[in-house]
Design a protein around this motif. Structure first.
Motif, mmCIF file in Angstrom:
data_model
loop_
_atom_site.group_PDB
_atom_site.id
_atom_site.type_symbol
_atom_site.label_atom_id
_atom_site.label_comp_id
_atom_site.label_asym_id
_atom_site.label_seq_id
_atom_site.Cartn_x
_atom_site.Cartn_y
_atom_site.Cartn_z
ATOM 1 N N LEU A 118 0.853 -1.183 0.000
ATOM 2 C CA LEU A 118 0.000 0.000 0.000
ATOM 3 C C LEU A 118 0.893 1.239 0.000
ATOM 4 O O LEU A 118 1.841 1.328 0.807
ATOM 5 C CB LEU A 118 -0.915 0.000 1.228
ATOM 6 C CG LEU A 118 -2.009 -1.080 1.256
ATOM 7 C CD1 LEU A 118 -2.727 -1.051 2.594
ATOM 8 C CD2 LEU A 118 -3.006 -0.866 0.114
ATOM 9 N N ASN B 42 -12.378 -3.460 -9.206
ATOM 10 C CA ASN B 42 -11.592 -2.704 -8.237
ATOM 11 C C ASN B 42 -11.027 -3.647 -7.184
ATOM 12 O O ASN B 42 -11.740 -4.504 -6.659
ATOM 13 C CB ASN B 42 -12.454 -1.636 -7.560
ATOM 14 C CG ASN B 42 -12.777 -0.505 -8.508
ATOM 15 O OD1 ASN B 42 -12.013 -0.229 -9.445
ATOM 16 N ND2 ASN B 42 -13.914 0.139 -8.288
ATOM 17 N N TYR C 271 -2.202 0.742 -4.760
ATOM 18 C CA TYR C 271 -1.986 -0.658 -4.396
ATOM 19 C C TYR C 271 -1.161 -1.339 -5.471
ATOM 20 O O TYR C 271 -1.384 -1.126 -6.677
ATOM 21 C CB TYR C 271 -3.316 -1.387 -4.228
ATOM 22 C CG TYR C 271 -3.167 -2.879 -4.042
ATOM 23 C CD1 TYR C 271 -2.751 -3.418 -2.826
ATOM 24 C CD2 TYR C 271 -3.419 -3.751 -5.105
ATOM 25 C CE1 TYR C 271 -2.599 -4.789 -2.658
ATOM 26 C CE2 TYR C 271 -3.276 -5.133 -4.940
ATOM 27 C CZ TYR C 271 -2.863 -5.650 -3.710
ATOM 28 O OH TYR C 271 -2.701 -7.010 -3.540
ATOM 29 N N TRP D 273 -10.631 4.579 -0.934
ATOM 30 C CA TRP D 273 -9.752 5.108 0.111
ATOM 31 C C TRP D 273 -9.455 6.606 -0.106
ATOM 32 O O TRP D 273 -8.780 7.210 0.730
ATOM 33 C CB TRP D 273 -8.418 4.339 0.106
ATOM 34 C CG TRP D 273 -8.524 2.869 0.437
ATOM 35 C CD1 TRP D 273 -9.450 1.989 0.001
ATOM 36 C CD2 TRP D 273 -7.637 2.125 1.260
ATOM 37 N NE1 TRP D 273 -9.226 0.735 0.486
ATOM 38 C CE2 TRP D 273 -8.087 0.780 1.287
ATOM 39 C CE3 TRP D 273 -6.489 2.428 2.001
ATOM 40 C CZ2 TRP D 273 -7.467 -0.214 1.984
ATOM 41 C CZ3 TRP D 273 -5.853 1.425 2.701
ATOM 42 C CH2 TRP D 273 -6.333 0.117 2.699
ATOM 43 N N ILE E 252 -8.701 -6.101 0.381
ATOM 44 C CA ILE E 252 -8.184 -5.984 -0.980
ATOM 45 C C ILE E 252 -8.029 -7.374 -1.544
ATOM 46 O O ILE E 252 -7.450 -8.262 -0.892
ATOM 47 C CB ILE E 252 -6.833 -5.231 -1.004
ATOM 48 C CG1 ILE E 252 -6.999 -3.827 -0.418
ATOM 49 C CG2 ILE E 252 -6.262 -5.181 -2.414
ATOM 50 C CD1 ILE E 252 -5.708 -3.076 -0.258
ATOM 51 N N ASP F 118 -10.155 -2.959 -4.125
ATOM 52 C CA ASP F 118 -10.668 -2.725 -2.774
ATOM 53 C C ASP F 118 -12.122 -3.183 -2.712
ATOM 54 O O ASP F 118 -12.994 -2.613 -3.349
ATOM 55 C CB ASP F 118 -10.521 -1.252 -2.377
ATOM 56 C CG ASP F 118 -11.028 -0.296 -3.440
ATOM 57 O OD1 ASP F 118 -11.037 -0.710 -4.625
ATOM 58 O OD2 ASP F 118 -11.400 0.826 -3.094
ATOM 59 N N LEU G 22 -6.806 2.993 -5.177
ATOM 60 C CA LEU G 22 -7.921 2.482 -4.381
ATOM 61 C C LEU G 22 -8.927 3.616 -4.254
ATOM 62 O O LEU G 22 -8.755 4.557 -3.452
ATOM 63 C CB LEU G 22 -7.428 1.996 -3.017
ATOM 64 C CG LEU G 22 -6.365 0.880 -3.060
ATOM 65 C CD1 LEU G 22 -5.889 0.542 -1.647
ATOM 66 C CD2 LEU G 22 -6.921 -0.369 -3.729
#
Length: 944
Positions: free
Chosen positions: A83, A155, A93, A107, A144, A157, A104
């Motif tokens: 990360l 995605n 990521y 986030w 993740i 995440d 992400l």
């Protein structure tokens, strides 16, 4: 003692190595896990290195067009998930297996300060539920995942949801660190730190629901604060480090770097609310100013935590809080930026903007024993110097001294016994303190540690311990209140005496031990020790001296030592004769009864008839059960019979038989013995066995005439003696008993006696009427005998006549020989040479028969035959005719010489006595080989 010498300089615990790496741009951030190193260079470059293959680095471009910079990087425990937090509140990521960095999206808008990885569900493609801490104090739960088909078709995440907000007194505070740990029974512990506070969230996650995350744990603390530790000072951030031993999944200790210092301790997963245990605070020393050179990072090893300062590294021992290592970095390398540790390989990495360093931790526990020892934690100290005997000796000596000063003398003695300290000093120390029990413990332990070759030391300690035990037992025995302690000490002493390890030493020095026991008057343990040493002679002697005869006999019976039976039987049989004899009988043939006779003789001379019966019982057992043949045993049994059991005497003699070669007693001794005690029947039997029939009859006539008669018939092969013996009986009957009828009965009992043999014994006045019938019978016998002789004479005359007739007939007997007959030996015509014809029909030439007979004749006949042949050759006549007038063969050869005819007759008697094929000669030669052994080789060669 031990020689503690080091031949070369010892390698330091923390060995620094500069990495041969010159980055093209400045290093922003560096993370390491599972041998995977990730480094952020400059604005847009990410360098990945597999430390197992350091020559194959992998470079990835972040692809950012804006002015964003890398704020922090986080790498999971597998080294797969990276990360990258940017200072623009974005998060990227990167998976180890791909080259492309993904943003992400969920986030976005959060500045990431910390990540709590899931070590229990995380894999190379999926992180599992993880916790994310932000600079605004929020804690988010996220996951993740990298799909298998096309890696980023969706995605990565999966979700990103808030579960809690951390606050300090002034409001929300940045989440500096997050750690997730699993305890026992499904219990999870979540540790989160801010600048001043350390929070602990504790809760259970039902089995099978771990994938659902940790929101349930945080929900439990929605209405109240979780437990936390708070410190007043702050330098704007904090950092917590954990140490996980090899082969374990959970950390064992922690160290939290915050404003006031370092809080460190151990982790106890069995505690209900807080896993922090043994907490201590290491306060920053004066050379660390949190406003100028505040600590940057912390790393925890097994026994140390390392603090990273802008220009140096300090290592502090967690056992005593002392700074044990300090490493100053040169200014040319620049300010130190960050320090991290790879938990899997226990390597520590430090970097500046230009240089990377690595520390190897080597033998970190080398001096731990010394620290534990100074802290009086001796068990731990010994654990860490097991393979270093010189250090172990120091620890034991220190522990022994510590116990001694705290009056724990027994523990002190056990430790002193394991050290190399001077034996005399330690012993005197306990003696001066009047601690005999501790001294004994020290000596026992010291004795158990001695080698078999150290015999002198073993002897010294064994003897000294015996003396101490005896002293201690003597003191305790006189104190009734110490009865239990006395019994316990006595048991220890007996265990000491019977110990297999001490056996050889005690046996070799048993004389000294006996003297010690005797000097203390401890007869109980003297007997016990004698039994252990198998010195049963001393044990039995002790029992006999104290009139414990049954005990003495029990010892003898239990150990069945023949020599001890021989030695102590004379004493024991005086007091317990029946039991002693029973013991003898149980020993059976292991005892030689001859060696017990002296005890029996001594006993029987002073005992009553009833007690003598015990001696007879054993002798009878030897004779009838063991079938002893020793003369001494039989003689002694005879003497006992003669003395006390006359009835058994005669039956014994008769059972022994009358063959002198099979009788085991001494005949002369038996005769004298029986004569002394007046046992005439026995004497008569012995005379009969000795074949002294006259003496037997003479003695028997004093007892019983019928007995005399039975003796008189015994010499069956000697009629003259039998007649003499019967005459003795007859004379006795006539002269002593004056019984004419009985005398006549003697005549009828013995055919050898005639009336004329008996008549001289009668007196002159006896009338003929008493034996008229006997005289008539005698005359008739004579007439019969005369008639028998006449008949034998006539038969002899007839037999002589028939013999003369047979002789005359044999002279006229002849045999006929056909012209074609051949010699049975050579198979040539018979009539060519002189020959012999036998009644069986076999015919031989003279020379062939001579050749066959001669080798089988005895030597003296061979010599005689050769002599006769020489004489015959000397008398040969010129005439070659075989048939000559008879007078030609009877020419006188001079006075004293044989005629030719006589010589030929003598030769015929030798050579032609019997047919060589049908006579005894052939039978006698049946076991002779066909080929002479001396000529065997020659014969065998002739066949080849």
């Amino acid at each position: 003692g031990y020689v503690n010498a080091r031949l070369e300089k010892e390698t330091p615990i923390f060995n620094k190595q500069r990495i041969d790496f010159a980055p093209p741009e400045k290093i922003n951030s560096l993370v390491v896990s599972s041998n995977q190193l990730c480094m952020s260079l400059g604005k847009d470059t990410l360098l990945r290195i597999d430390l197992g293959k350091p020559d194959e680095p992998n470079q990835v471009e972040l692809g950012r067009k804006d002015e964003a910079k890398v704020y922090k990087m986080f790498l999971d425990h597998t080294g797969s998930h990276l990360l990258i937090a940017l200072n623009t509140s974005d998060c990227l990521y990167l998976n180890r297996s791909v080259q492309k960095v993904r943003a992400l999206s969920r986030w976005k808008g959060h500045l990431i300060e910390s990540v709590g990885w899931n070590k229990f569900l995380g894999s190379e493609t999926n992180t599992g539920p993880i916790l994310v801490g932000t600079a605004q104090g929020q804690i988010y739960e996220a996951e993740i995942s990298v799909s298998e088909g096309s890696l980023f078709s969706t995605n990565p995440d999966q979700y990103f949801r808030q579960v809690y907000t951390l606050e300090e007194e002034s409001g929300p505070a940045p989440v500096c660190c997050l750690e997730i740990e699993r305890g026992i029974e499904g219990k999870f512990f979540i540790i989160a730190t801010t600048r001043k506070r350390l929070f602990q969230f504790v809760g259970k996650v039902p089995e099978g629901t771990e994938q659902q995350g940790f929101s349930s744990i945080f929900a439990m603390h929605a209405d109240h604060l979780p437990s936390f530790r708070e410190f007043p000072a702050s330098f704007g951030f904090s950092e917590i480090a954990f140490y996980t031993p090899k082969l374990r999944s959970n950390p064992r200790s922690f160290a939290w770097m915050m404003g006031n210092g370092v809080l460190y301790g151990t982790l106890d997963y069995s505690r209900p609310d807080s896993i922090l245990s043994d907490e201590r605070v290491w306060v920053y020393p004066s050379d660390i100013d949190i406003t100028v050179n505040k600590p940057i990072s912390i790393v925890l090893t097994q026994f140390h935590f390392l603090l990273l300062l802008p220009d140096r590294v300090k290592a502090v021992c967690t056992l005593n809080g002392q700074v044990v290592f300090q490493d100053l970095f040169l200014e040319k390398f620049g300010l130190l930026t960050r320090m991290i540790k790879d938990p899997t390989v226990q390597q520590i990495w430090i970097h500046t903007e230009k240089v990377v360093f690595r520390y190897h931790v080597q033998r970190e526990s080398r001096d731990v024993w010394k620290m534990y020892m100074n802290m009086n934690k001796f068990d731990l100290a010994k654990e860490y110097c097991k393979d270093r005997p010189e250090c172990l000796d120091i620890v034991l000596a220190k522990e022994a001294e510590h116990c001694f000063q705290n009056k724990r003398y027994l523990d002190s003695a056990k430790c002193y016994a394991l050290t190399q300290n001077y034996f005399e000093e330690i012993a005197l120390k306990f003696i001066e303190a009047k601690q005999e029990e501790a001294l004994m413990e020290f000596l026992i332990k010291k004795l158990s540690n001695l080698k078999p070759s150290e015999k002198t030391q073993t002897t010294l300690l064994t003897t000294w311990l015996t003396e101490l035990y005896l002293n201690w037992l003597g003191i305790l025995e006189g104190d009734p209140s110490q009865r239990n302690l006395y019994l316990d000490t006595r048991e220890k002493f007996r265990t000491f005496l019977s110990s297999p390890k001490n056996k050889d030493c005690l046996f070799n020095n048993r004389a000294s031990i006996y003297e010690l026991l005797a000097s203390h008057g401890d007869t109980e343990h003297m007997v016990y020790f004698a039994v252990i040493m198998q010195d049963y002679e001393r044990v039995v002697a002790h029992h006999c001296q104290h009139d414990e005869y049954d005990e003495a006999l029990n010892v003898l019976s239990r150990h069945r030592d023949e020599k001890l039976f021989y030695k102590f039987s004379p004493v024991l049989i005086q007091h317990i004769p029946k039991k002693v004899v029973d013991a003898w009988i149980s020993m059976g043939s292991r005892l030689d009864a001859r060696n017990l006779i002296p005890a029996l003789v001594n006993y029987s001379q002073s005992a009553s008839t009833q007690q003598i019966n015990e001696a007879i019982r054993y002798m009878e057992f030897c004779v009838y059960q063991l079938e002893e043949t020793q003369q001494a045993i039989h003689n002694y049994l005879l003497s006992l019979y003669a003395l006390c059991r006359p009835d058994s005497l005669l039956s014994y003699l008769e059972q022994a038989g009358t063959n002198p070669n099979r009788i085991h007693y001494d005949l002369k001794y038996a005769l004298r013995l029986c004569a002394e005690h007046g046992h005439h029947h026995a004497c008569v039997h012995i005379y009969k066995v000795m074949e002294l029939y006259e003496e037997a009859v003479d003695l028997a006539l004093q007892v019983d005439v019928d007995l005399a008669k039975s003796c008189a018939d015994l010499p069956e092969d000697d009629e003259e003696l039998r007649k003499k013996l019967w005459l003795k009986i007859a004379r006795h009957v006539v002269q002593e008993e004056k019984d004419v009828k009985k005398a006549m009965a003697c005549l009828s009992s013995c055919a050898l006696l005639k009336i004329e043999d008996v008549l001289p014994f009668f007196p002159d006045f006896v009338t003929i009427d008493h034996f008229k019938e006997a005289i008539c019978n005698s005359l008739e016998d004579y007439n019969k005998h005369i008639e028998e002789l006449k008949r034998e004479m006539e038969e002899a005359t007839q037999s002589a006549k028939r013999i003369r007739e047979d002789i005359q007939e044999m002279r006229n007997k002849y045999g006929s020989v056909e012209p074609q007959e051949k010699c049975a030996a050579c198979d040539f015509p018979l009539l060519n040479r002189p020959f012999y014809l036998f009644l069986c029909g076999h015919m031989f030439h003279y020379d062939c028969l001579l050749q066959a007979v001669f080798p089988n004749l005895p030597a003296y006949k061979q010599a005689k035959l050769e002599d006769l042949q020489k004489k015959l050759a000397a008398t040969s006549q010129p005439s070659k005719s075989h048939h000559r007038p008879k007078d030609a063969d009877t020419i006188s050869l001079g006075k004293g010489q044989q005629s030719r005819e006589q010589i030929k007759a003598d030769i015929d008697d030798i050579v032609a006595a019997e047919c060589v094929y049908c006579g005894e000669l052939m039978i006698r030669s049946i076991d002779k080989p066909f080929i002479d052994p001396q000529k065997y080789e020659e014969e065998m060669q002739s066949w080849l």
